[in-house]
Design a protein around this motif. Sequence first.
Motif, PDB file in Angstrom:
ATOM      1  N   UNK A  11       0.828  -1.208   0.000  1.00 36.38           N
ATOM      2  CA  UNK A  11       0.000   0.000   0.000  1.00 36.38           C
ATOM      3  C   UNK A  11       0.866   1.264   0.000  1.00 36.38           C
ATOM      4  N   UNK A  12       1.953   1.225   0.766  1.00 31.90           N
ATOM      5  CA  UNK A  12       2.850   2.374   0.824  1.00 31.90           C
ATOM      6  C   UNK A  12       3.505   2.618  -0.534  1.00 31.90           C
ATOM      7  N   UNK A  13       3.839   1.537  -1.238  1.00 30.17           N
ATOM      8  CA  UNK A  13       4.431   1.656  -2.573  1.00 30.17           C
ATOM      9  C   UNK A  13       3.440   2.320  -3.536  1.00 30.17           C
ATOM     10  N   UNK A  14       2.201   1.909  -3.478  1.00 28.47           N
ATOM     11  CA  UNK A  14       1.189   2.477  -4.376  1.00 28.47           C
ATOM     12  C   UNK A  14       0.961   3.964  -4.078  1.00 28.47           C
ATOM     13  N   UNK A  15       1.028   4.352  -2.804  1.00 27.44           N
ATOM     14  CA  UNK A  15       0.860   5.761  -2.444  1.00 27.44           C
ATOM     15  C   UNK A  15       2.088   6.592  -2.807  1.00 27.44           C
ATOM     16  N   UNK A  16       3.231   5.938  -2.835  1.00 28.30           N
ATOM     17  CA  UNK A  16       4.503   6.611  -3.150  1.00 28.30           C
ATOM     18  C   UNK A  16       4.646   6.911  -4.641  1.00 28.30           C
ATOM     19  N   UNK A  17       4.167   6.027  -5.483  1.00 26.85           N
ATOM     20  CA  UNK A  17       4.397   6.162  -6.924  1.00 26.85           C
ATOM     21  C   UNK A  17       3.935   7.504  -7.504  1.00 26.85           C
ATOM     22  N   UNK A  18       2.739   8.018  -7.169  1.00 28.09           N
ATOM     23  CA  UNK A  18       2.332   9.303  -7.737  1.00 28.09           C
ATOM     24  C   UNK A  18       3.225  10.470  -7.301  1.00 28.09           C
ATOM     25  N   UNK A  19       3.919  10.317  -6.169  1.00 26.29           N
ATOM     26  CA  UNK A  19       4.795  11.380  -5.671  1.00 26.29           C
ATOM     27  C   UNK A  19       6.238  11.206  -6.128  1.00 26.29           C
ATOM     28  N   UNK A  20       6.511  10.135  -6.846  1.00 27.78           N
ATOM     29  CA  UNK A  20       7.859   9.866  -7.349  1.00 27.78           C
ATOM     30  C   UNK A  20       7.743   9.503  -8.820  1.00 27.78           C
ATOM     31  N   UNK A  21       7.666  10.505  -9.691  1.00 31.42           N
ATOM     32  CA  UNK A  21       7.343  10.265 -11.103  1.00 31.42           C
ATOM     33  C   UNK A  21       8.287   9.298 -11.822  1.00 31.42           C
ATOM     34  N   UNK A  22       9.543   9.189 -11.334  1.00 34.15           N
ATOM     35  CA  UNK A  22      10.518   8.334 -12.009  1.00 34.15           C
ATOM     36  C   UNK A  22      10.556   6.914 -11.454  1.00 34.15           C
ATOM     37  N   UNK A  23       9.930   6.673 -10.308  1.00 37.77           N
ATOM     38  CA  UNK A  23      10.147   5.422  -9.584  1.00 37.77           C
ATOM     39  C   UNK A  23       9.725   4.188 -10.369  1.00 37.77           C
ATOM     40  N   UNK A  24       8.566   4.233 -10.995  1.00 35.21           N
ATOM     41  CA  UNK A  24       8.086   3.047 -11.698  1.00 35.21           C
ATOM     42  C   UNK A  24       9.019   2.675 -12.835  1.00 35.21           C
ATOM     43  N   UNK A  25       9.460   3.679 -13.610  1.00 30.47           N
ATOM     44  CA  UNK A  25      10.367   3.406 -14.730  1.00 30.47           C
ATOM     45  C   UNK A  25      11.712   2.881 -14.228  1.00 30.47           C
ATOM     46  N   UNK A  26      12.214   3.446 -13.130  1.00 31.73           N
ATOM     47  CA  UNK A  26      13.484   2.981 -12.573  1.00 31.73           C
ATOM     48  C   UNK A  26      13.331   1.553 -12.053  1.00 31.73           C
ATOM     49  N   UNK A  27      12.248   1.298 -11.357  1.00 32.25           N
ATOM     50  CA  UNK A  27      11.990  -0.047 -10.850  1.00 32.25           C
ATOM     51  C   UNK A  27      11.990  -1.067 -11.991  1.00 32.25           C
ATOM     52  N   UNK A  28      11.343  -0.704 -13.092  1.00 31.50           N
ATOM     53  CA  UNK A  28      11.249  -1.624 -14.222  1.00 31.50           C
ATOM     54  C   UNK A  28      12.590  -1.846 -14.896  1.00 31.50           C
ATOM     55  N   UNK A  29      13.494  -0.860 -14.831  1.00 28.41           N
ATOM     56  CA  UNK A  29      14.840  -1.052 -15.362  1.00 28.41           C
ATOM     57  C   UNK A  29      15.503  -2.261 -14.719  1.00 28.41           C
ATOM     58  N   UNK A  30      15.326  -2.384 -13.410  1.00 30.00           N
ATOM     59  CA  UNK A  30      15.972  -3.472 -12.682  1.00 30.00           C
ATOM     60  C   UNK A  30      15.152  -4.753 -12.720  1.00 30.00           C
ATOM     61  N   UNK A  31      13.837  -4.647 -12.802  1.00 31.78           N
ATOM     62  CA  UNK A  31      13.003  -5.836 -12.935  1.00 31.78           C
ATOM     63  C   UNK A  31      13.342  -6.564 -14.233  1.00 31.78           C
ATOM     64  N   UNK A  32      13.570  -5.810 -15.297  1.00 33.04           N
ATOM     65  CA  UNK A  32      13.877  -6.416 -16.585  1.00 33.04           C
ATOM     66  C   UNK A  32      15.109  -7.303 -16.513  1.00 33.04           C
ATOM     67  N   UNK A  33      16.101  -6.904 -15.702  1.00 26.94           N
ATOM     68  CA  UNK A  33      17.349  -7.666 -15.599  1.00 26.94           C
ATOM     69  C   UNK A  33      17.346  -8.680 -14.463  1.00 26.94           C
ATOM     70  N   UNK A  34      16.528  -8.446 -13.433  1.00 27.18           N
ATOM     71  CA  UNK A  34      16.627  -9.246 -12.217  1.00 27.18           C
ATOM     72  C   UNK A  34      15.374 -10.019 -11.856  1.00 27.18           C
ATOM     73  N   UNK A  35      14.258  -9.683 -12.481  1.00 31.66           N
ATOM     74  CA  UNK A  35      13.011 -10.365 -12.175  1.00 31.66           C
ATOM     75  C   UNK A  35      12.340  -9.815 -10.931  1.00 31.66           C
ATOM     76  N   UNK A  36      13.052  -9.812  -9.823  1.00 31.23           N
ATOM     77  CA  UNK A  36      12.531  -9.299  -8.566  1.00 31.23           C
ATOM     78  C   UNK A  36      13.511  -8.258  -8.030  1.00 31.23           C
TER      79      UNK A  36
END
Length: 266
Positions: A11-36
Amino acid sequence: MSINVQQLFDNLWEAYLPLSPDAKAIHELFVDDNGVVVNDHIALRTFNLPGIGISKMAEPFLASGYVEGGEYTFPARKLYAKHFQHQDTTLPKVFISELLVEQLSDQAGTLIHQLVEQLDSKQIDTFPLCSIGRPWQVSVHNYETLVSESEYAGWVAAHGFVVNHFTVSVNHLANNQTLEQVNDTIRNAGFAMNDSGGLIKGSPEVLLEQSSTLAGDVRVTFSDGEKVIPGCFYEFAKRYSQHNGDLYQGFVAASADKIFESTDTR
């Protein structure tokens, strides 16, 4: 208060995302290479006033098996902090700081007390304090007054009780990446980073290296209008082994001091 702590983090992650415009894209950068992507820690900000200080903020985590891990002081910023950790190392550490309101000017202290007086005690007794967002109204003028004295005070006034940053655990990334390599990935993708004190804060000698993006700008609704201000940011942490072979679990105050600047107004 019965808490599913993993659901709370989600829940905290979902509330954080709108206040951190880059977070989702950055997270996906590492998900693509690491899975988790493993989260090293989250950070929360508050004021040292009755009913909303560190002890209140920590309640849902303590109820879930977390224990106090260390305390830290930041005299120049008028801050005190503690971190909490769980024996289940897959759960992130929780770093909670509080502003020492009594050390501010009378004007700033009065403004903060006026904000806190708007709190609904039933709300903060029913829901985890860290999850309720901004529970008060604040004007642009009062926000700017607070920021001029304490960036931290202005940030909490504007955003309330939300996670200030999530943190990628570099230790859990594939290919045994260094923090330098992580930083290169972030910068090559076009994201701005906090270079106060250098891109990397800390060293293997103090058992912790940290870096972070700069908080992205977000549009915030105040009581008398809207204003674009810094929101939240993303951090990256590399931990090193202690003499007993276990990874260091604490924080380094000198490094954290520079990380705080990730939300400075620019």
